[in-house]
Design a protein around this motif. Structure first.
Motif, PDB file in Angstrom:
ATOM      1  N   ILE A   1       5.214  26.310  12.530  1.00 25.98           N
ATOM      2  CA  ILE A   1       4.702  25.075  13.152  1.00 25.98           C
ATOM      3  C   ILE A   1       5.626  23.903  12.848  1.00 25.98           C
ATOM      4  O   ILE A   1       5.898  23.070  13.718  1.00 25.98           O
ATOM      5  N   PHE A   2       6.135  23.846  11.613  1.00 22.40           N
ATOM      6  CA  PHE A   2       7.106  22.793  11.280  1.00 22.40           C
ATOM      7  C   PHE A   2       8.285  22.845  12.248  1.00 22.40           C
ATOM      8  O   PHE A   2       8.729  21.817  12.765  1.00 22.40           O
ATOM      9  N   GLN A   3       8.774  24.063  12.484  1.00 29.44           N
ATOM     10  CA  GLN A   3       9.920  24.218  13.383  1.00 29.44           C
ATOM     11  C   GLN A   3       9.555  23.805  14.810  1.00 29.44           C
ATOM     12  O   GLN A   3      10.359  23.167  15.505  1.00 29.44           O
ATOM     13  N   LYS A   4       8.351  24.158  15.234  1.00 27.19           N
ATOM     14  CA  LYS A   4       7.890  23.762  16.579  1.00 27.19           C
ATOM     15  C   LYS A   4       7.847  22.236  16.705  1.00 27.19           C
ATOM     16  O   LYS A   4       8.272  21.682  17.736  1.00 27.19           O
ATOM     17  N   ILE A   5       7.331  21.575  15.691  1.00 33.91           N
ATOM     18  CA  ILE A   5       7.258  20.108  15.710  1.00 33.91           C
ATOM     19  C   ILE A   5       8.659  19.514  15.822  1.00 33.91           C
ATOM     20  O   ILE A   5       8.895  18.590  16.611  1.00 33.91           O
ATOM     21  N   LEU A   6       9.584  20.038  15.040  1.00 39.36           N
ATOM     22  CA  LEU A   6      10.976  19.561  15.108  1.00 39.36           C
ATOM     23  C   LEU A   6      11.554  19.788  16.503  1.00 39.36           C
ATOM     24  O   LEU A   6      12.155  18.884  17.090  1.00 39.36           O
ATOM     25  N   ASN A   7      11.358  21.000  17.033  1.00 38.23           N
ATOM     26  CA  ASN A   7      11.894  21.331  18.360  1.00 38.23           C
ATOM     27  C   ASN A   7      11.299  20.429  19.442  1.00 38.23           C
ATOM     28  O   ASN A   7      12.025  19.917  20.310  1.00 38.23           O
ATOM     29  N   ASP A   8       9.972  20.242  19.380  1.00 39.27           N
ATOM     30  CA  ASP A   8       9.292  19.434  20.396  1.00 39.27           C
ATOM     31  C   ASP A   8       9.734  17.971  20.372  1.00 39.27           C
ATOM     32  O   ASP A   8       9.630  17.267  21.380  1.00 39.27           O
ATOM     33  N   ASN A   9      10.212  17.537  19.221  1.00 37.59           N
ATOM     34  CA  ASN A   9      10.646  16.140  19.079  1.00 37.59           C
ATOM     35  C   ASN A   9      12.173  15.998  19.035  1.00 37.59           C
ATOM     36  O   ASN A   9      12.679  14.907  18.774  1.00 37.59           O
TER      37      ASN A   9
ATOM     38  N   ASN B   1      16.549  17.062   8.577  1.00 42.37           N
ATOM     39  CA  ASN B   1      16.738  15.849   7.766  1.00 42.37           C
ATOM     40  C   ASN B   1      16.074  14.613   8.370  1.00 42.37           C
ATOM     41  O   ASN B   1      16.066  13.547   7.766  1.00 42.37           O
ATOM     42  N   ASN B   2      15.493  14.772   9.573  1.00 39.77           N
ATOM     43  CA  ASN B   2      14.763  13.664  10.207  1.00 39.77           C
ATOM     44  C   ASN B   2      13.270  13.693   9.891  1.00 39.77           C
ATOM     45  O   ASN B   2      12.528  12.829  10.350  1.00 39.77           O
ATOM     46  N   ALA B   3      12.828  14.697   9.118  1.00 40.89           N
ATOM     47  CA  ALA B   3      11.396  14.870   8.843  1.00 40.89           C
ATOM     48  C   ALA B   3      11.145  14.996   7.344  1.00 40.89           C
ATOM     49  O   ALA B   3      12.062  15.239   6.555  1.00 40.89           O
TER      50      ALA B   3
END
Length: 202
Positions: free
Chosen positions: A159-167, A172-174
């Protein structure tokens, strides 16, 4: 840890729920109180005795087999196990759940700085949603996006990766704010910066 400084260059912050945003025991002890009240009505047992027993058992050994211990102590059998489990999912609490003061201050600063705020929580989705609905958010609720990992059948890391991908962001931005080794491991598996919620101060 000066999370305010640490979060300055981040575009989004990901939080767990239990023992990160608020103390989970504040939810559980109110559930046990309601269960004791239910047993007093159903079985003419003394609610104060039941809640005292459950609170002590919880504080000494956590949630494991708490129903079974209570059932043995008060001769309940499995008769009320369903009710006990259901209360965890849909209890209407007497008192609102209050955010940790340091977390409330931190989240309010994130909103002011226009950071995106996500909650990624594991566990029974109905129960977790019930908790979220009964938190006193102080107006923060409109800035939250929530993911339930059990419902999505994904690991937190996925889910962390999905959030990064979606945004369209890099790790390093999270920033991930958690409370236990599992949260930390899930973050580190993606090289996501991680901090412990109770160590946040200004």
């Amino acid at each position: 840890m000066d999370a305010y400084h640490f979060a300055k260059d981040k575009e989004l912050i990901i939080f767990e729920l239990d023992d990160v945003l608020y103390p989970e025991k504040d939810y559980l002890l109110q559930v046990y109180y309601l269960f004791a009240q239910f047993l007093e009505y159903s079985e003419q047992l003394n609610a104060q005795s039941i809640i005292a027993f459950m609170q002590t058992a919880f504080e000494e050994n956590g949630i494991d087999h708490l129903y079974e211990k209570t059932a043995e102590k008060f001769n309940l059998g499995q008769k009320y196990k369903y009710n006990f489990d259901l209360l965890h999912q849909n209890a209407r609490l007497p008192l609102k759940l209050l955010l940790f003061k340091n977390i409330l201050d931190f989240m309010q600063s994130l909103v002011i700085d226009r950071k995106k705020i996500f909650i990624v929580t594991a566990g029974d989705s109905e129960q977790q949603l019930n908790k979220i609905k009964q938190v006193e958010w102080n107006g923060l609720e409109k800035y939250l996006t929530v993911y339930f990992s059990d419902e999505m059948k994904l690991t937190k890391a996925e889910i962390f990766q999905k959030i990064l991908n979606d945004n369209n962001l890099q790790t390093n931005n999270a920033l991930v704010v958690g409370a236990n080794k599992f949260d930390e491991q899930q973050s580190k598996s993606l090289n996501l910066p991680y901090i412990v919620s109770l160590e946040i101060y200004k």
